[in-house]
Design an enzyme around this catalytic site. Structure first.
Site: not given
Length: 426
Positions: A345, A390-392
């Site tokens: 990620n 990436r998620c954040m």
């Protein structure tokens, strides 16, 4: 209105929306962390330190960082947005009439910043001002003192999931898990009412089929990959295809079935892009991941073909001979450990430049051996909700790739020679 535009995963990142974790994380307990989708109880102060370092690393590379809580508070200064969001938190049938009235009265006294805090961190039973003159009713009386009148949103940290930009439009998504659905309501209000974003056209909205931003990869201008599994449904992928084709935002969508498991909740848990022709990929799925290719018929109806191996289908759609694959980890055990720790990620800041968690030592070494610069950040506490850089992050502006203009789509093979970077091959 500022122009916002994103057509790839790796164009130079200009502006990003983050959410600095706050009191909502302190609401997590062993009693509720499972239902709120966390695997552990994070140390809030350390999580904030780690997030501040992440934001500083982005700013150090010239990225403008916008904070979701600030955007929400500014949005709540708009009367229509305030009334809509207040109504949304009060509509729950579990409240009952008396408790709903008391909650509405308390929210009405809050200024925009304080109301934003409550909408994010929630409101506990013991925080509601109740008196003989203003009783809470039967529902309030039967609640435990630690129960929530308004649930907290600890997963708001992962801003990628509730919105993803495709070209000059934003897809505000429809989150699958009950604990997260109100996140999209907040995001939707920001894009509709905040002065910076007012006038932005939406290509998806929360009332549609389940779709989450962690499952959407902008492989190249005009080419999207969408994972379907635990969070995004096939119906959500089909709806997004219809929407982006109708808006001429893409010519091809690759629909990628992924295992419906916690470790692979989104496509970006097993695959992210780190260069215009390179993906970081969990080796356990690299040879087995398949894709259905969806293109628009002349009448606008999606046409489906496949399945075919994902890497082959993606390269064909992107106009490449092949996609270069960089493995997560080195051996099977390390690969499994680092995939669980969000080794896949990564957030690309530009071609061949990405942010990754420092703990994924072997994956970061693999990236560097392939010519990818890695900015390492700490994530021991941030990762307790199962999400990486990436998620954040929700990019809202990226530079178009060199040689690619907004509008008509060119294949990446047409622009690789224009990239101002040496080949990472070897």
């Amino acid at each position: 209105m500022v122009t916002h535009y994103v057509d790839s995963e790796v164009g130079v990142l200009g502006t990003v929306i983050l959410h600095r974790p706050g009191p909502e994380l302190a609401r997590l307990t062993p009693r509720n962390n499972d239902s709120l989708l966390f695997d552990a109880i994070p140390w809030v102060g350390r999580a904030q330190e780690e997030h501040d370092a992440f934001a500083a690393a982005l700013r150090g590379r010239g990225v403008e960082v916008l904070y979701l809580a600030d955007l929400l508070a500014e949005t709540l200064a708009v009367a229509d947005a305030r009334s809509h969001l207040t109504e949304q938190v009060l509509v729950s049938p579990r409240l009952g009439d008396a408790l709903r009235r008391r909650t509405a009265e308390q929210l009405a006294y809050l200024d925009p910043a304080a109301l934003a805090d409550v909408l994010i961190a929630g409101l506990a039973h013991e925080e509601l001002r109740i008196s003989p003159e203003r009783p809470g009713g039967l529902v309030y009386s039967l609640l435990d003192r630690h129960d929530f009148v308004i649930d907290p949103l600890p997963n708001l940290l992962f801003t990628r999931d509730s919105a993803v930009w495709v070209g000059d439009r934003v897809a505000v998504t429809s989150l699958a898990m009950p604990a997260r659905r109100r996140e999209s309501t907040l995001t939707d209000a920001i894009y509709r009412h905040h002065p910076r974003f007012v006038g932005t056209e939406l290509v998806y909205h929360p009332g549609l089929e389940h779709l989450e931003g962690g499952d959407v990869l902008l492989m190249a201008p005009g080419v999207l990959a969408v994972g379907v599994g635990e969070r995004t449904t096939p119906a959500g992928a089909e709806r997004l295809a219809r929407q982006v084709f109708a808006a001429d935002l893409a010519h091809t969508m690759l629909v990628v079935p992924i295992a419906q498991e916690r470790a692979t909740m989104h496509l970006d848990t097993v695959c992210t892009m780190v260069d215009v022709d390179a993906v970081l990929m969990y080796p356990n799925v690299a040879d087995t991941l398949a894709a259905y290719t969806v293109v628009a018929e002349p009448d606008g109806e999606p046409r489906v073909s496949g399945p075919a191996p994902f890497l082959r289908a993606a390269a064909d759609a992107m106009g490449l001979d092949r996609l270069r694959v960089i493995d997560t980890g080195l051996d099977p055990v390390t690969a499994e450990r680092e995939q669980w720790d969000d080794g896949n990620n990564t957030l690309a800041l530009a071609p061949r430049l990405c942010v990754g968690y420092e703990r994924n030592v072997e994956t970061n070494a693999q990236l560097e051996r392939a010519g990818i610069e890695v900015i390492r950040i700490a994530g021991s506490e941030l990762g307790s909700g199962r999400g990486g850089p990436r998620c954040m992050s929700c990019p809202v502006t990226r530079d178009p790739l060199p040689g690619v203009r907004k509008g008509p789509f060119l294949s990446l093979s047409d622009v690789q020679g224009a990239l101002p970077y040496p080949s990472a091959e070897g």
